[in-house]
Design an enzyme around this catalytic site. Structure first.
Site, PDB file in Angstrom:
ATOM      1  N   PRO A   1      41.515  40.358  34.380  1.00 30.98           N
ATOM      2  CA  PRO A   1      40.300  40.005  34.595  1.00 30.98           C
ATOM      3  C   PRO A   1      39.925  39.534  36.167  1.00 30.98           C
ATOM      4  O   PRO A   1      38.855  39.059  36.348  1.00 30.98           O
ATOM      5  CB  PRO A   1      40.311  38.182  34.047  1.00 30.98           C
ATOM      6  CG  PRO A   1      41.728  37.931  34.336  1.00 30.98           C
ATOM      7  CD  PRO A   1      42.690  39.022  33.821  1.00 30.98           C
ATOM      8  N   GLU A   2      40.737  40.310  36.959  1.00 27.79           N
ATOM      9  CA  GLU A   2      40.420  40.091  38.488  1.00 27.79           C
ATOM     10  C   GLU A   2      39.202  40.301  38.886  1.00 27.79           C
ATOM     11  O   GLU A   2      38.495  39.771  39.914  1.00 27.79           O
ATOM     12  CB  GLU A   2      41.425  41.055  39.152  1.00 27.79           C
ATOM     13  CG  GLU A   2      42.805  40.523  39.230  1.00 27.79           C
ATOM     14  CD  GLU A   2      43.708  41.030  38.018  1.00 27.79           C
ATOM     15  OE1 GLU A   2      44.895  41.141  38.256  1.00 27.79           O
ATOM     16  OE2 GLU A   2      43.246  41.470  36.976  1.00 27.79           O
TER      17      GLU A   2
END
Length: 256
Positions: free
Chosen positions: A149-150
């Site tokens: 999910p960066e």
């Protein structure tokens, strides 16, 4: 479970002992990420402690297999974002040092002769996802949440992208990176990211069972098999077969 510091270099210090638990169960070494209040997020101290502990396990002839797990309700939430305020362009040495340390850790388990199985429950995201699939085998709990999910935090998952691409087809890998979608345990198993899916409370013992089976094998044979396995993955067919022939000849000396 009795926690020990067996196998850790004497200079790792109290901080390393706090963030990483090391336990020997016969020939199996269990490494436990120990920042449960932070979902075992990888700060510099934990990243360095884990890398050092993996090296120590590899160098210890009494250790024949490793289990990697996380304390608490999650395996690893990836990089500790609270450190990012000090990892800025005006601190280039610190940025480069942390990047090199993280890149090394993400590939370290596959470069070891000692086999490693990850025991993963709850969150395994970002760098934590990279660690989970960077092991030779992976056992996941039914509560697994796996992904990258960066980009939601304006961060590029640069140091885990290589491992992700090598484990998944490009379309799904790009979907995970670009949308941040998290995979369930069933999805991770269907895509070959994990070997077993069990109830969360059974994750460590299932992984330990796998490690015990590895530990019962002639150590020179399993080291040679692991080394060859990863080498042939990147070789053309003819070169891979020649490498296999070399190991085939070598293994004649393994049998007693």
């Amino acid at each position: 479970m009795t926690v020990t510091t067996s196998g850790q270099p004497a200079d790792t210090g109290a901080a390393a002992a706090d963030v990483l638990l090391v336990e020997d169960r016969g020939p199996v070494r269990v490494l436990t990420l120990n920042r449960p209040d932070k979902l075992n997020a990888l700060n510099t101290a934990l990243t360095r402690a884990l890398s050092t502990a993996l090296t120590a396990a590899e160098d210890d002839r009494d250790v024949r297999a490793v289990v990697l797990t996380g304390a608490g309700r999650g395996f690893c939430a990836g990089a500790d974002l609270s450190e990012f305020s000090t990892l800025t362009p005006d601190q280039p040495d610190a940025v480069l040092e942390r990047a090199a340390l993280t890149a090394h850790l993400q590939t370290q388990m596959q470069h070891m002769g000692t086999p490693v199985v990850s025991a993963v429950r709850g969150a395994a995201v970002g760098g934590g996802a990279g660690l989970a699939i960077g092991a030779d085998m992976a056992v996941a709990g039914t509560d697994l949440k796996f992904g990258y999910p960066e980009l939601r935090h304006s961060i590029v998952p640069a140091l885990v992208m290589t491992g992700l691409q090598r484990h998944l087809g490009r379309k799904l890998a790009f979907e995970l990176v670009s949308t941040g979608r998290l995979l369930t345990a069933a999805e991770a198993a269907a895509h070959g990211l994990v070997n077993r899916v069990v109830e969360p409370e059974a994750v460590v013992e299932t992984a330990y069972g796998i490690a015990e089976r590895w530990a019962a094998v002639e150590p020179r044979a399993i080291r040679a098999a692991k080394d060859l396995f990863y080498r042939v993955a990147d070789l053309p067919t003819e070169a891979a077969m020649r490498a296999g022939q070399d190991v085939n000849a070598l293994m004649r000396g393994f049998r007693r």
